[in-house]
Design an enzyme around this catalytic site. Structure first.
Site, PDB file in Angstrom:
ATOM      1  N   GLU A  29     154.093  74.523 102.517  1.00 17.07           N
ATOM      2  CA  GLU A  29     154.183  74.012 103.891  1.00 17.07           C
ATOM      3  C   GLU A  29     153.827  72.531 103.945  1.00 17.07           C
ATOM      4  OE1 GLU A  29     153.169  77.763 106.742  1.00 17.07           O
ATOM      5  OE2 GLU A  29     151.593  77.179 105.335  1.00 17.07           O
ATOM      6  N   ALA A  86     146.500  77.731 100.718  1.00 20.15           N
ATOM      7  CA  ALA A  86     145.301  77.489 101.507  1.00 20.15           C
ATOM      8  C   ALA A  86     144.112  78.105 100.782  1.00 20.15           C
ATOM      9  CB  ALA A  86     145.449  78.089 102.896  1.00 20.15           C
ATOM     10  N   GLY A  97     150.326  77.327 101.855  1.00 18.96           N
ATOM     11  CA  GLY A  97     150.064  76.061 102.526  1.00 18.96           C
ATOM     12  C   GLY A  97     150.523  74.869 101.718  1.00 18.96           C
ATOM     13  N   GLU A 127     152.317  84.620 101.527  1.00 14.61           N
ATOM     14  CA  GLU A 127     151.294  85.109 102.465  1.00 14.61           C
ATOM     15  C   GLU A 127     151.383  86.618 102.716  1.00 14.61           C
ATOM     16  OE1 GLU A 127     151.721  80.714 103.490  1.00 14.61           O
ATOM     17  OE2 GLU A 127     153.029  82.352 102.830  1.00 14.61           O
TER      18      GLU A 127
END
Length: 257
Positions: free
Chosen positions: A111, A65, A108, A131
């Protein structure tokens, strides 16, 4: 439609979406995710498209992200901003979506790949949920989808201690469908998507739905859902055509109805 962070095109019956933020290694920001969901929704509604492929570059599928976008955000801003909820738009796509992953698929990006129905990886692919190194945990399905794919022990190590998986390890543990040389990863994903797109459209759609139910329902409920979908397909023209073609030893001509 014009996009600023992705590129879209069709290859036969396959819709191809390329993440296009090379200066940020395809880091996922709100604009990119919004445009991605918009493109997937458009392809999902297009009868000429039977499957989709999401890819990045050889260097990075998506490196995570966009931390700069969220570094100073409050809990309330994250809750009301619906950034993570954008991933739900991928889950709602009815047609099959294949991730073509090369290089980094982290945070992300991992994911996003796991939100797809299948993953084709290049030999250089690396998967991880780092993360914890910035003081948070995965928030877009990483703890849930990863655990279902690779099991509790390995998911714990990846989430709690930043363990990364090579492409070979990802295949070994069932996270990806296949690993191919880097120069062929997109070609292989497009070929797989083309094969799927050439199947009976309603059977493919309900088959995807039934497999996903296996992760959400008890065995009894899942079997009931599967049976309903199976019976429902006997009301379609494609079922009649498919079985007739099998008996007549010819290729079926699907109508999608």
């Amino acid at each position: 439609m014009s996009y600023t962070t992705i590129l879209t095109e069709t290859r036969g019956r396959v819709g191809l979406i390329t993440l296009n933020r090379p200066q940020a290694m395809n880091a996922l920001n709100r604009t990119l995710l919004s445009e991605l969901v918009s493109a997937l929704t458009a392809f999902d509604s297009d009868e000429a498209v039977g499957a989709m492929v999401i890819t990045g570059s050889q260097r990075a599928f998506a490196a995570g992200a966009d931390i700069k976008e969220m570094a100073e955000a409050s809990a309330v801003e994250m809750l009301t901003g619906s950034f993570v909820e954008l991933f739900d738009g991928i889950r709602n796509v009815r047609k099959p979506v294949i991730a073509a992953v090369s290089g980094y698929a982290l945070g992300g990006g991992c994911e996003l790949a796991m939100s797809c129905d299948m993953i084709v990886a290049s030999e250089t692919a690396k998967f991880g949920q780092p993360e914890v190194t910035i003081g948070v945990i995965p928030g877009a399905g990483g703890t849930q989808r990863l655990t279902r794919a690779v099991g509790k022990a390995l998911a714990m190590e990846m989430v709690l201690n930043n363990r990364m998986l090579t492409a070979g390890e990802a295949a070994q543990f069932g996270l990806v469908n296949r690993v191919v040389p880097v120069e062929r990863f997109l070609e292989e994903a497009l070929a797989l998507a083309s094969e799927v797109a050439g199947r009976a459209p309603l059977a493919v759609r309900l088959g995807k739905e039934a497999v996903n139910k296996a992760f959400e329902l008890s065995l009894t409920e899942g079997l009931e859902a599967e049976r309903r979908a199976f019976y429902m397909l006997f009301a379609t023209e494609d079922q009649k055509e498919g079985m007739k073609a099998f008996v007549e030893k010819r290729k079926a001509e699907w109508k999608g109805c």
